[in-house]
Design an enzyme around this catalytic site. Structure first.
Site, PDB file in Angstrom:
ATOM      1  N   LYS A 210       7.709  -1.188  11.885  1.00 52.93           N
ATOM      2  CA  LYS A 210       6.958   0.000  11.469  1.00 52.93           C
ATOM      3  C   LYS A 210       7.189   0.304   9.993  1.00 52.93           C
ATOM      4  O   LYS A 210       6.264   0.552   9.226  1.00 52.93           O
ATOM      5  CB  LYS A 210       7.407   1.186  12.326  1.00 52.93           C
ATOM      6  CG  LYS A 210       6.907   2.517  11.860  1.00 52.93           C
ATOM      7  CD  LYS A 210       5.426   2.612  12.052  1.00 52.93           C
ATOM      8  CE  LYS A 210       4.861   3.816  11.333  1.00 52.93           C
ATOM      9  NZ  LYS A 210       3.460   4.014  11.608  1.00 52.93           N
ATOM     10  N   HIS A 248     -11.317 -13.688  -4.680  1.00 55.00           N
ATOM     11  CA  HIS A 248     -10.392 -14.798  -4.434  1.00 55.00           C
ATOM     12  C   HIS A 248     -10.047 -14.793  -2.948  1.00 55.00           C
ATOM     13  O   HIS A 248      -9.771 -13.733  -2.384  1.00 55.00           O
ATOM     14  CB  HIS A 248      -9.129 -14.601  -5.287  1.00 55.00           C
ATOM     15  CG  HIS A 248      -8.168 -15.747  -5.216  1.00 55.00           C
ATOM     16  ND1 HIS A 248      -7.467 -16.048  -4.069  1.00 55.00           N
ATOM     17  CD2 HIS A 248      -7.805 -16.664  -6.143  1.00 55.00           C
ATOM     18  CE1 HIS A 248      -6.707 -17.103  -4.292  1.00 55.00           C
ATOM     19  NE2 HIS A 248      -6.900 -17.507  -5.549  1.00 55.00           N
ATOM     20  N   CYS A 264       3.134   9.516   6.235  1.00 51.99           N
ATOM     21  CA  CYS A 264       3.661   8.210   6.641  1.00 51.99           C
ATOM     22  C   CYS A 264       4.010   7.359   5.434  1.00 51.99           C
ATOM     23  O   CYS A 264       5.170   7.096   5.165  1.00 51.99           O
ATOM     24  CB  CYS A 264       2.609   7.502   7.488  1.00 51.99           C
ATOM     25  SG  CYS A 264       1.977   8.565   8.790  1.00 51.99           S
TER      26      CYS A 264
HETATM   27  N1  SAJ Z   1      -4.459   5.033  -0.500  1.00 49.73           N
HETATM   28  C1  SAJ Z   1      -4.706   4.607  -1.800  1.00 49.73           C
HETATM   29  N2  SAJ Z   1      -5.313   3.401  -1.977  1.00 49.73           N
HETATM   30  C2  SAJ Z   1      -5.670   2.610  -0.934  1.00 49.73           C
HETATM   31  C3  SAJ Z   1      -5.404   3.035   0.372  1.00 49.73           C
HETATM   32  C4  SAJ Z   1      -4.798   4.257   0.562  1.00 49.73           C
HETATM   33  O1  SAJ Z   1      -4.395   5.294  -2.785  1.00 49.73           O
HETATM   34  O2  SAJ Z   1      -6.230   1.545  -1.179  1.00 49.73           O
HETATM   35  C5  SAJ Z   1      -3.808   6.340  -0.275  1.00 49.73           C
HETATM   36  C6  SAJ Z   1      -4.635   7.294   0.563  1.00 49.73           C
HETATM   37  O3  SAJ Z   1      -5.556   7.996  -0.215  1.00 49.73           O
HETATM   38  C7  SAJ Z   1      -3.561   8.179   1.129  1.00 49.73           C
HETATM   39  C8  SAJ Z   1      -2.403   7.216   1.323  1.00 49.73           C
HETATM   40  O4  SAJ Z   1      -2.665   6.114   0.514  1.00 49.73           O
HETATM   41  O5  SAJ Z   1      -3.166   9.186   0.221  1.00 49.73           O
HETATM   42  C9  SAJ Z   1      -2.193   6.752   2.739  1.00 49.73           C
HETATM   43  O6  SAJ Z   1      -3.435   6.516   3.389  1.00 49.73           O
HETATM   44  P1  SAJ Z   1      -3.703   5.273   4.347  1.00 49.73           P
HETATM   45  O7  SAJ Z   1      -5.088   5.370   4.836  1.00 49.73           O
HETATM   46  O8  SAJ Z   1      -3.315   4.027   3.665  1.00 49.73           O
HETATM   47  O9  SAJ Z   1      -2.640   5.447   5.490  1.00 49.73           O
HETATM   48  P2  SAJ Z   1      -2.207   6.663   6.486  1.00 49.73           P
HETATM   49  O10 SAJ Z   1      -0.986   7.282   5.901  1.00 49.73           O
HETATM   50  O11 SAJ Z   1      -3.331   7.535   6.822  1.00 49.73           O
HETATM   51  O12 SAJ Z   1      -1.824   5.810   7.777  1.00 49.73           O
HETATM   52  C10 SAJ Z   1      -0.844   4.798   7.647  1.00 49.73           C
HETATM   53  C11 SAJ Z   1      -1.364   3.513   8.334  1.00 49.73           C
HETATM   54  N3  SAJ Z   1      -0.480   2.398   8.007  1.00 49.73           N
HETATM   55  C12 SAJ Z   1      -0.953   1.242   7.493  1.00 49.73           C
HETATM   56  O13 SAJ Z   1      -2.110   1.068   7.248  1.00 49.73           O
HETATM   57  C13 SAJ Z   1       0.064   0.168   7.261  1.00 49.73           C
HETATM   58  C14 SAJ Z   1      -1.442   3.727   9.842  1.00 49.73           C
HETATM   59  O14 SAJ Z   1      -1.793   2.512  10.484  1.00 49.73           O
HETATM   60  C15 SAJ Z   1      -0.100   4.225  10.361  1.00 49.73           C
HETATM   61  O15 SAJ Z   1      -0.146   4.459  11.760  1.00 49.73           O
HETATM   62  C16 SAJ Z   1       0.218   5.529   9.672  1.00 49.73           C
HETATM   63  O16 SAJ Z   1       0.345   5.262   8.272  1.00 49.73           O
HETATM   64  C17 SAJ Z   1       1.503   6.091  10.225  1.00 49.73           C
HETATM   65  O17 SAJ Z   1       1.435   7.046  11.013  1.00 49.73           O
HETATM   66  O18 SAJ Z   1       2.572   5.559   9.912  1.00 49.73           O
END
Ligand code: SAJ
Length: 429
Positions: A210, A248, A264
């Site tokens: 995780k 790529h 998270c």
């Molecule tokens: N973000 C970026 N750039 C990106 C992707 C996301 O800046 O390319 C930012 C988002 O705006 C946000 C943050 O990252 O502020 C997190 O968003 P997210 O959509 O990446 O993830 P979470 O926090 O909503 O959910 C994550 C997920 N983990 C992964 O994708 C590895 C989800 O599957 C988990 O269940 C969740 O964390 C959790 O509960 O741990």
């Protein structure tokens, strides 16, 4: 012959937040008799009176079905059951150490009602070894032994807010037992509704899995943010460059933005840093890069407004931590609004998914028109669908502002045509 692991199908879910409530409702609509437990009286009262304290696509209907069938009951106290799921928050203290008080309290509550043959599953994201070093000893205060008298496992939730109900069912699920039998019993529980692959391992590996997933994403977002800074210096449009690099076959760069929020990804990597600061140096650095984004955006806005934010009226569009959710926890957008107002700006924020949000230090309004009217500058902080659908010519009628700062790359050439001077994050001149 199939073994009936849970003859009475009684489940107690501790923690009714973004994970616990959907999980409880899912089991309740798949033949289980579920008691959902939350320590907050307001959560229990809201659910008991037919309300919902969180927003998630499809959740209202699912919870309604579960409660009206009688299979989901809500309480402040843990009750005896065949299986227990702990889904309480694990935030961190100001010094980034994991705050395990909720996990400890939930585990103690279970220890008070634990019976031989029960299964206990920890789902809360936790530092490595929490299941065996923290949860197991507390449960064993009951006089029962883990892996002998009762089953104990760690199973990380991996669902994406906004898609929770779909991913709960479809994602692969890792279940780590303190013994092989504990893991097998966990499989029998989640097989009630999980259609994704169920993979068994030991508890500490499951915890590590995780943390690795979210840390991997955090580090990848950090490099996208760093590329954004480099692009600005070299006169490049990072969004275009990323899209080209991603052609790529083995490159998949994520998107830069105003920072990393939510409960998270901005939290979990710290659990590894705390557990092994001498080793987790790249992870710490990535956290720092992402944590610095709000200050960087605030600095850009200050430059655009002539170096002084005092008295400047800024319309902040979006406050949630990512697009199309109502969750404001650890949101970089909220942090930017605070930083701007601390520097003297008059911030008027609008969050379409939580129009009644209230913050000290800046004003929140419940219509976009109110936010836009009277602004000197508009900053787009979240890539909400409704903001993508904005008609720039219409925005130009409502607002006298002609400066737009776009931190999520949702503006297009129509904004310039409508008379706006647009500054996109990660785009150099
Ligand atoms: N973000 C970026 N750039 C990106 C992707 C996301 O800046 O390319 C930012 C988002 O705006 C946000 C943050 O990252 O502020 C997190 O968003 P997210 O959509 O990446 O993830 P979470 O926090 O909503 O959910 C994550 C997920 N983990 C992964 O994708 C590895 C989800 O599957 C988990 O269940 C969740 O964390 C959790 O509960 O741990």
């Amino acid at each position: 012959m199939t073994i009936d692991f849970f003859p009475q199908k009684r489940l107690c879910v501790l923690g009714l937040g973004y994970i616990g409530l959907p999980t409880a409702a899912m089991f309740a609509t798949h033949g289980w008799h579920v008691t959902g437990v939350d320590s907050k009286a307001s959560v229990v009262e809201t659910l008991q009176s037919g309300g919902l304290h969180i927003q998630e696509h499809g959740l209202r209907e699912l919870v309604h079905t579960a409660i009206s069938s009688g299979n989901l009951q809500v309480s402040r106290e843990a009750v005896p059951a065949d299986a227990f799921i702990i889904a309480v928050p694990t935030p961190f203290y100001a010094d980034k150490r994991a705050d395990m008080r909720a996990v400890t309290a939930a585990t103690q509550a279970i220890a008070g009602v634990l019976q031989p043959g029960n299964l206990v599953v920890l789902e809360s994201t936790s530092p490595p070894r929490t299941t065996v070093d923290l949860v197991q000893p507390i449960l064993e205060q009951s006089g029962l032994r883990a892996g002998v008298d009762f089953h104990l496992a760690y199973s990380p939730e991996r669902v994406l807010p906004g898609r929770i109900l779909v991913e709960l069912v479809e994602n692969a699920r890792v279940i780590g037992g303190v013994t092989g039998q504990s893991a097998e019993t966990g499989r029998a529980l989640y097989a009630a509704f999980v259609k994704g692959e169920i993979v068994l391992t030991d508890a500490t590996t499951a915890e590590m899995v995780k943390l690795m997933e979210n840390t991997y994403r955090d580090v990848n977002i950090a490099i996208a943010n760093e590329f954004g800074r480099l692009a600005e210096r070299f006169g490049v449009d990072v969004w275009e460059a990323i899209s080209l690099a991603n052609r790529h076959p083995r490159v998949k760069i994520l998107q830069p933005g105003p920072g990393v929020g939510g409960h998270c990804i901005s939290v979990d990597p710290w659990f590894l840093v705390e557990a092994a600061p001498d080793l987790a140096q790249l992870i710490r650095q990535a956290r720092q890069v992402n944590d610095d984004q709000p200050a960087l955006v605030t600095g850009r806005i200050r430059e655009l407004l002539g170096g002084d934010l005092a008295g400047k009226r800024i319309a902040a569009l979006g406050l949630s931590y990512k697009p199309d959710v109502d969750d404001l926890r650890e949101s970089p957008a909220v942090e930017i609004a605070h930083l701007l107002s601390a520097a003297g700006a008059q911030v008027i924020a609008f969050e379409p998914n939580k129009p009644d949000a209230v913050f000290e230090g800046f004003r929140c309004v419940d219509t976009i028109e109110t936010a836009l009217a009277g602004a000197d500058l508009i900053v787009i902080l979240v890539g909400h669908r409704v903001f993508r659908d904005l008609v720039p010519a219409r925005v130009a009628q409502i607002s006298a502002a002609r400066q737009v700062v776009d931190t999520v790359n949702l503006t297009n050439a129509d904004w310039q045509k409508a008379g706006f001077q647009v500054t996109r994050l990660g785009v150099g001149k």
